[in-house]
Design a protein around this motif. Structure first.
Motif, PDB file in Angstrom:
ATOM      1  N   PHE A  42       0.799  -1.227   0.000  1.00 21.63           N
ATOM      2  CA  PHE A  42       0.000   0.000   0.000  1.00 21.63           C
ATOM      3  C   PHE A  42       0.835   1.283   0.000  1.00 21.63           C
ATOM      4  O   PHE A  42       0.289   2.373  -0.082  1.00 21.63           O
ATOM      5  CB  PHE A  42      -0.935   0.010   1.222  1.00 21.63           C
ATOM      6  CG  PHE A  42      -1.836  -1.192   1.290  1.00 21.63           C
ATOM      7  CD1 PHE A  42      -2.955  -1.296   0.476  1.00 21.63           C
ATOM      8  CD2 PHE A  42      -1.562  -2.235   2.164  1.00 21.63           C
ATOM      9  CE1 PHE A  42      -3.782  -2.401   0.533  1.00 21.63           C
ATOM     10  CE2 PHE A  42      -2.385  -3.347   2.227  1.00 21.63           C
ATOM     11  CZ  PHE A  42      -3.499  -3.437   1.405  1.00 21.63           C
ATOM     12  N   GLY A  43       2.133   1.135   0.111  1.00 25.84           N
ATOM     13  CA  GLY A  43       2.980   2.308   0.134  1.00 25.84           C
ATOM     14  C   GLY A  43       3.082   2.926   1.520  1.00 25.84           C
ATOM     15  O   GLY A  43       2.428   2.489   2.473  1.00 25.84           O
ATOM     16  N   TYR A  44       3.913   3.946   1.587  1.00 20.20           N
ATOM     17  CA  TYR A  44       4.130   4.651   2.863  1.00 20.20           C
ATOM     18  C   TYR A  44       3.367   5.962   2.811  1.00 20.20           C
ATOM     19  O   TYR A  44       3.935   7.051   2.688  1.00 20.20           O
ATOM     20  CB  TYR A  44       5.629   4.868   3.067  1.00 20.20           C
ATOM     21  CG  TYR A  44       6.031   5.346   4.435  1.00 20.20           C
ATOM     22  CD1 TYR A  44       5.525   4.740   5.586  1.00 20.20           C
ATOM     23  CD2 TYR A  44       6.935   6.401   4.584  1.00 20.20           C
ATOM     24  CE1 TYR A  44       5.902   5.172   6.845  1.00 20.20           C
ATOM     25  CE2 TYR A  44       7.326   6.839   5.838  1.00 20.20           C
ATOM     26  CZ  TYR A  44       6.809   6.225   6.961  1.00 20.20           C
ATOM     27  OH  TYR A  44       7.194   6.667   8.219  1.00 20.20           O
ATOM     28  N   ASP A  45       2.035   5.860   2.903  1.00 18.13           N
ATOM     29  CA  ASP A  45       1.186   7.048   2.775  1.00 18.13           C
ATOM     30  C   ASP A  45       1.095   7.801   4.098  1.00 18.13           C
ATOM     31  O   ASP A  45       1.727   7.437   5.094  1.00 18.13           O
ATOM     32  CB  ASP A  45      -0.204   6.652   2.283  1.00 18.13           C
ATOM     33  CG  ASP A  45      -0.892   5.633   3.199  1.00 18.13           C
ATOM     34  OD1 ASP A  45      -0.403   5.419   4.329  1.00 18.13           O
ATOM     35  OD2 ASP A  45      -1.915   5.069   2.790  1.00 18.13           O
ATOM     36  N   ASN A  46       0.294   8.872   4.100  1.00 16.18           N
ATOM     37  CA  ASN A  46       0.190   9.730   5.285  1.00 16.18           C
ATOM     38  C   ASN A  46      -0.321   8.981   6.503  1.00 16.18           C
ATOM     39  O   ASN A  46       0.144   9.213   7.629  1.00 16.18           O
ATOM     40  CB  ASN A  46      -0.727  10.928   4.991  1.00 16.18           C
ATOM     41  CG  ASN A  46      -0.115  11.896   4.005  1.00 16.18           C
ATOM     42  OD1 ASN A  46       1.106  11.961   3.857  1.00 16.18           O
ATOM     43  ND2 ASN A  46      -0.951  12.657   3.309  1.00 16.18           N
ATOM     44  N   ALA A  47      -1.279   8.084   6.301  1.00 13.10           N
ATOM     45  CA  ALA A  47      -1.840   7.333   7.427  1.00 13.10           C
ATOM     46  C   ALA A  47      -0.785   6.434   8.051  1.00 13.10           C
ATOM     47  O   ALA A  47      -0.681   6.316   9.281  1.00 13.10           O
ATOM     48  CB  ALA A  47      -3.042   6.518   6.968  1.00 13.10           C
TER      49      ALA A  47
END
Length: 257
Positions: free
Chosen positions: A166-171
């Motif tokens: 999912f990637g290293y997103d803000n959440a």
């Protein structure tokens, strides 16, 4: 005779060797997910059978199984190919002559968790899973711990797995930052640096990350008694481990670009 996943003869052999009991001194039956062993001297004992099950996770020294009776718990047992004697033989002097108990990760983890629980109480479990003590299994004494699951009941995935999918997103960044602040505040003793496989991302009903939980390697890495070390020692260690955590995350993110 065997029940689902149980090897009764194996258990009889283990108990005969461990306690010097002859077959006329005890009885073994299976009830639900538990092997019941009744001895004339000790009464009823429960032994969970794991040998017929598959571990949901495996590390360098231990395997993790979903608890046969409680879905919200797991049991950590030593890998059959990693006896304490083997672990000690891999170390250099002076650790190579230390007592075998020194290399028992589960005993060290439980001892440390009891100490931390007495000091921090429920605050400890903001980012650390619960530890409930030991229960007997047909693979040896098992450390029973909280199984971290998402709101939908699925076992929470590791931080590495989450970032890869999912990637290293803000959440995700937010829960890592929250975890890091917690760690710097409490300076919990931890063996080695954080491995992205030993941190799990717990998700809410919307499938969004809401907290990061460490599930392994709690304990003191130094052979020096903890009470001899000043708090600044643990604070410095905590800062170093948090720095390495961010470095490892960035390294993984860079690999995925």
């Amino acid at each position: 005779m065997s029940g689902r996943g149980y090897n009764i003869q194996k258990c009889k052999t283990v108990w005969e060797l461990a306690f010097g009991l002859t077959s006329d001194k005890f009885q073994i039956t299976t009830v639900s997910n538990v092997i019941e062993i009744y001895t004339k001297n000790e009464g009823l004992s429960l032994v969970y059978s794991l040998s017929g099950l598959s571990p949901f996770a495996e590390g360098g020294r231990r395997q993790c199984y979903i608890h046969p009776e409680y879905d919200e718990r797991c049991i950590k047992v030593r890998r059959p190919d990693r006896p304490l004697e083997y672990l000690r033989s891999r170390r250099n002097f002076p650790k190579s002559i230390m007592p075998l108990a020194t290399f028992d990760d589960s005993r060290k983890e439980y001892r440390t968790m009891k100490e931390l629980d007495s000091k921090l109480g429920n605050f400890l479990y903001k980012h650390v899973n619960h530890c409930y003590g030991f229960e007997e299994t047909d693979l040896g004494a098992g450390l029973v711990c909280e199984l971290i699951t998402d709101a939908d009941g699925q076992i929470s995935s590791s931080l590495r797995n989450h970032i890869e999918h999912f990637g290293y997103d803000n959440a995700c960044q937010a829960i890592v930052d929250d975890f890091s602040q917690f760690w710097l505040e409490v300076a919990i003793p931890y063996r080695g640096n954080f491995r992205l496989e030993n941190l799990v991302v717990q998700k809410d009903r919307n499938g969004e990350p809401w907290r990061l939980v460490v599930i392994d390697d709690i304990g003191y890495s130094s052979s020096v008694p903890a009470w001899l070390l000043p708090r600044r020692h643990f604070m410095r260690k905590a800062e170093m481990k948090v720095d390495v955590l961010y470095q490892r995350i960035q390294a993984l993110v860079s690999e995925l670009v």
